[in-house]
Design a protein around this motif. Structure first.
Motif, PDB file in Angstrom:
ATOM      1  N   GLU A   1       0.827  -1.202   0.000  1.00 15.91           N
ATOM      2  CA  GLU A   1       0.000   0.000   0.000  1.00 15.91           C
ATOM      3  C   GLU A   1       0.863   1.254   0.000  1.00 15.91           C
ATOM      4  N   THR A   2       1.935   1.249   0.778  1.00 15.61           N
ATOM      5  CA  THR A   2       2.814   2.427   0.793  1.00 15.61           C
ATOM      6  C   THR A   2       3.500   2.589  -0.561  1.00 15.61           C
ATOM      7  N   ARG A   3       3.824   1.478  -1.182  1.00 14.07           N
ATOM      8  CA  ARG A   3       4.432   1.542  -2.519  1.00 14.07           C
ATOM      9  C   ARG A   3       3.449   2.147  -3.533  1.00 14.07           C
ATOM     10  N   LEU A   4       2.201   1.700  -3.486  1.00 14.10           N
ATOM     11  CA  LEU A   4       1.198   2.222  -4.414  1.00 14.10           C
ATOM     12  C   LEU A   4       0.936   3.709  -4.178  1.00 14.10           C
ATOM     13  N   CYS A   5       0.937   4.132  -2.929  1.00 13.27           N
ATOM     14  CA  CYS A   5       0.743   5.557  -2.635  1.00 13.27           C
ATOM     15  C   CYS A   5       1.873   6.383  -3.219  1.00 13.27           C
ATOM     16  N   ALA A   6       3.108   5.912  -3.040  1.00 12.55           N
ATOM     17  CA  ALA A   6       4.255   6.640  -3.596  1.00 12.55           C
ATOM     18  C   ALA A   6       4.205   6.646  -5.117  1.00 12.55           C
ATOM     19  N   LEU A   7       3.814   5.525  -5.705  1.00 15.34           N
ATOM     20  CA  LEU A   7       3.716   5.437  -7.159  1.00 15.34           C
ATOM     21  C   LEU A   7       2.657   6.395  -7.683  1.00 15.34           C
ATOM     22  N   ASP A   8       1.514   6.416  -7.030  1.00 16.47           N
ATOM     23  CA  ASP A   8       0.428   7.317  -7.422  1.00 16.47           C
ATOM     24  C   ASP A   8       0.899   8.768  -7.424  1.00 16.47           C
ATOM     25  N   GLN A   9       1.611   9.167  -6.369  1.00 13.63           N
ATOM     26  CA  GLN A   9       2.064  10.548  -6.268  1.00 13.63           C
ATOM     27  C   GLN A   9       3.183  10.866  -7.254  1.00 13.63           C
ATOM     28  N   ARG A  10       4.052   9.890  -7.529  1.00 10.24           N
ATOM     29  CA  ARG A  10       5.100  10.140  -8.519  1.00 10.24           C
ATOM     30  C   ARG A  10       4.515  10.323  -9.912  1.00 10.24           C
ATOM     31  N   ILE A  11       3.511   9.513 -10.245  1.00  7.16           N
ATOM     32  CA  ILE A  11       2.844   9.663 -11.541  1.00  7.16           C
ATOM     33  C   ILE A  11       2.124  11.000 -11.611  1.00  7.16           C
ATOM     34  N   GLU A  12       1.479  11.391 -10.507  1.00  7.22           N
ATOM     35  CA  GLU A  12       0.807  12.693 -10.478  1.00  7.22           C
ATOM     36  C   GLU A  12       1.808  13.823 -10.714  1.00  7.22           C
ATOM     37  N   ALA A  13       2.984  13.720 -10.084  1.00  6.29           N
ATOM     38  CA  ALA A  13       4.015  14.747 -10.290  1.00  6.29           C
ATOM     39  C   ALA A  13       4.457  14.781 -11.754  1.00  6.29           C
ATOM     40  N   ASP A  14       4.645  13.594 -12.344  1.00  7.16           N
ATOM     41  CA  ASP A  14       5.049  13.549 -13.750  1.00  7.16           C
ATOM     42  C   ASP A  14       3.974  14.139 -14.655  1.00  7.16           C
ATOM     43  N   LEU A  15       2.710  13.877 -14.345  1.00  4.82           N
ATOM     44  CA  LEU A  15       1.628  14.467 -15.128  1.00  4.82           C
ATOM     45  C   LEU A  15       1.642  15.988 -15.007  1.00  4.82           C
ATOM     46  N   ARG A  16       1.859  16.475 -13.809  1.00  5.24           N
ATOM     47  CA  ARG A  16       1.930  17.923 -13.615  1.00  5.24           C
ATOM     48  C   ARG A  16       3.068  18.543 -14.428  1.00  5.24           C
ATOM     49  N   LEU A  17       4.122  17.760 -14.688  1.00  4.47           N
ATOM     50  CA  LEU A  17       5.280  18.244 -15.441  1.00  4.47           C
ATOM     51  C   LEU A  17       5.132  18.032 -16.947  1.00  4.47           C
ATOM     52  N   GLY A  18       3.953  17.542 -17.365  1.00  2.00           N
ATOM     53  CA  GLY A  18       3.711  17.367 -18.789  1.00  2.00           C
ATOM     54  C   GLY A  18       4.357  16.137 -19.397  1.00  2.00           C
ATOM     55  N   ARG A  19       4.619  15.128 -18.587  1.00  2.00           N
ATOM     56  CA  ARG A  19       5.292  13.924 -19.075  1.00  2.00           C
ATOM     57  C   ARG A  19       4.290  12.826 -19.430  1.00  2.00           C
ATOM     58  N   HIS A  20       3.130  13.221 -19.933  1.00  2.00           N
ATOM     59  CA  HIS A  20       2.063  12.255 -20.179  1.00  2.00           C
ATOM     60  C   HIS A  20       2.452  11.197 -21.201  1.00  2.00           C
ATOM     61  N   ARG A  21       3.171  11.574 -22.244  1.00  2.00           N
ATOM     62  CA  ARG A  21       3.547  10.581 -23.260  1.00  2.00           C
ATOM     63  C   ARG A  21       4.525   9.559 -22.686  1.00  2.00           C
ATOM     64  N   GLU A  22       5.445  10.033 -21.857  1.00  2.00           N
ATOM     65  CA  GLU A  22       6.419   9.116 -21.255  1.00  2.00           C
ATOM     66  C   GLU A  22       5.770   8.109 -20.309  1.00  2.00           C
ATOM     67  N   LEU A  23       4.600   8.447 -19.790  1.00  3.73           N
ATOM     68  CA  LEU A  23       3.933   7.590 -18.809  1.00  3.73           C
ATOM     69  C   LEU A  23       3.077   6.496 -19.432  1.00  3.73           C
ATOM     70  N   LEU A  24       2.809   6.587 -20.717  1.00  2.00           N
ATOM     71  CA  LEU A  24       1.826   5.685 -21.322  1.00  2.00           C
ATOM     72  C   LEU A  24       2.206   4.215 -21.174  1.00  2.00           C
ATOM     73  N   GLY A  25       3.457   3.875 -21.441  1.00  2.00           N
ATOM     74  CA  GLY A  25       3.866   2.477 -21.336  1.00  2.00           C
ATOM     75  C   GLY A  25       3.751   1.953 -19.923  1.00  2.00           C
ATOM     76  N   GLU A  26       4.219   2.739 -18.949  1.00  2.00           N
ATOM     77  CA  GLU A  26       4.149   2.330 -17.548  1.00  2.00           C
ATOM     78  C   GLU A  26       2.706   2.162 -17.095  1.00  2.00           C
ATOM     79  N   LEU A  27       1.850   3.115 -17.454  1.00  2.00           N
ATOM     80  CA  LEU A  27       0.460   3.034 -17.023  1.00  2.00           C
ATOM     81  C   LEU A  27      -0.289   1.901 -17.702  1.00  2.00           C
TER      82      LEU A  27
END
Length: 277
Positions: free
Chosen positions: A167-193
């Motif tokens: 659960e702590t891992r998923l929380c950290a992952l969720d927030q890291r992805i949110e930070a990347d989205l805020r930085l406009g890294r949406h294309r880079e996230l597609l494979g991971e998501l």
């Protein structure tokens, strides 16, 4: 003592492994390592090893496992640097009132380092420092090499701890992805998501993040397909509809490029769509 549990179990003293191969001593050491520098009650160790059906010899058998661990620690202590105060196995794996305690003596723990880095990431998110948040949370997640205690036969206590860590891992992952989205890294996230929503088929926030990443990448119809798959899974497996926030996101994507006469998205959802790009 150096402790690694975010993957395979690895416990070292003086860079010498003290991780036993036998399943039950590994369970004992894993539980002690997860609560390093804290007393682990004998009752918890017995519950971990035998659940609610311990044998009459449970305490004696547990003492045998502790002795085996101390024998491994004794060999590692032979490599103590000269000049250091002499230590015994009982100094490292100590008997305490009602239980045992594994002393790290200033060694490393991947769980503690994960929690430290994740905490820095969460604080950076709260401060709006998204580059630092993505970096700190990424470093925290990089400590994981597999599921927690991936090679340990887990009883009730370790199963509970492994779920907590996940659960702590998923929380950290969720927030890291949110930070990347805020930085406009949406294309880079597609494979991971893509991988994550396949693994966590009912995790709504990961699906919402995937929808956003697809939408911001110009793949609106695929984003809407993700919503439909999530909804079908939730209804089939849990008898639930997606949460209100995910439904609002779907509606916002639906009307993001409306045909003439189509209603515009609500302001809050419009802001949700635009702020991540």
């Amino acid at each position: 003592m150096d402790i690694e549990v975010l993957g395979t179990l690895a416990i070292r003293e003086n860079d010498v492994s003290v991780t036993p191969r036998a399943p039950k001593p590994r369970q004992v050491l894993a539980l002690l390592a997860l609560h390093a520098d804290q007393v682990v009650p004998i009752a918890s160790l017995i519950d971990e090893l035998w659940g609610d059906r311990p044998p009459r010899s449970a305490r004696t058998t547990l003492q045998t496992y502790i002795l085996q661990l101390r024998e491994m620690i004794a060999k590692a202590l032979e490599k103590d640097p000269e000049g250091n105060p002499p230590r015994t196995p009982k100094d490292v794996l100590a008997t305490a009132p009602g239980g045992y305690v594994l002393h790290t003596s200033g060694g490393t723990s991947d769980v503690r380092e994960f929690e430290r880095l994740a905490g820095l990431g969460y604080r950076a998110m709260d401060a709006g420092d998204f580059p630092r948040a993505a970096r700190e949370l990424g470093d925290a997640l990089a400590l994981w090499t597999d599921s927690a205690l991936a090679d340990v036969q887990a009883g009730p206590q370790l199963e509970m701890q492994a779920r907590r860590l996940e659960e702590t891992r998923l929380c950290a992952l969720d927030q890291r992805i949110e930070a990347d989205l805020r930085l406009g890294r949406h294309r880079e996230l597609l494979g991971e998501l893509t991988v994550l929503v396949s693994r966590y088929r009912t995790h709504e926030n990961l699906h919402a993040q995937f929808m956003l990443a697809l939408h911001r990448s110009g793949r609106r119809s695929e984003a809407l397909d993700v919503y439909q798959r999530l909804r079908a899974t939730l209804v089939r497996e849990m008898g639930l509809e997606p949460s209100a926030s995910v439904r609002r996101l779907q509606q916002s994507i639906l009307v993001a490029h409306p045909e003439p006469g189509t209603a515009q998205p609500a302001a809050a959802d419009r802001e949700r769509l635009t702020r991540v790009g």
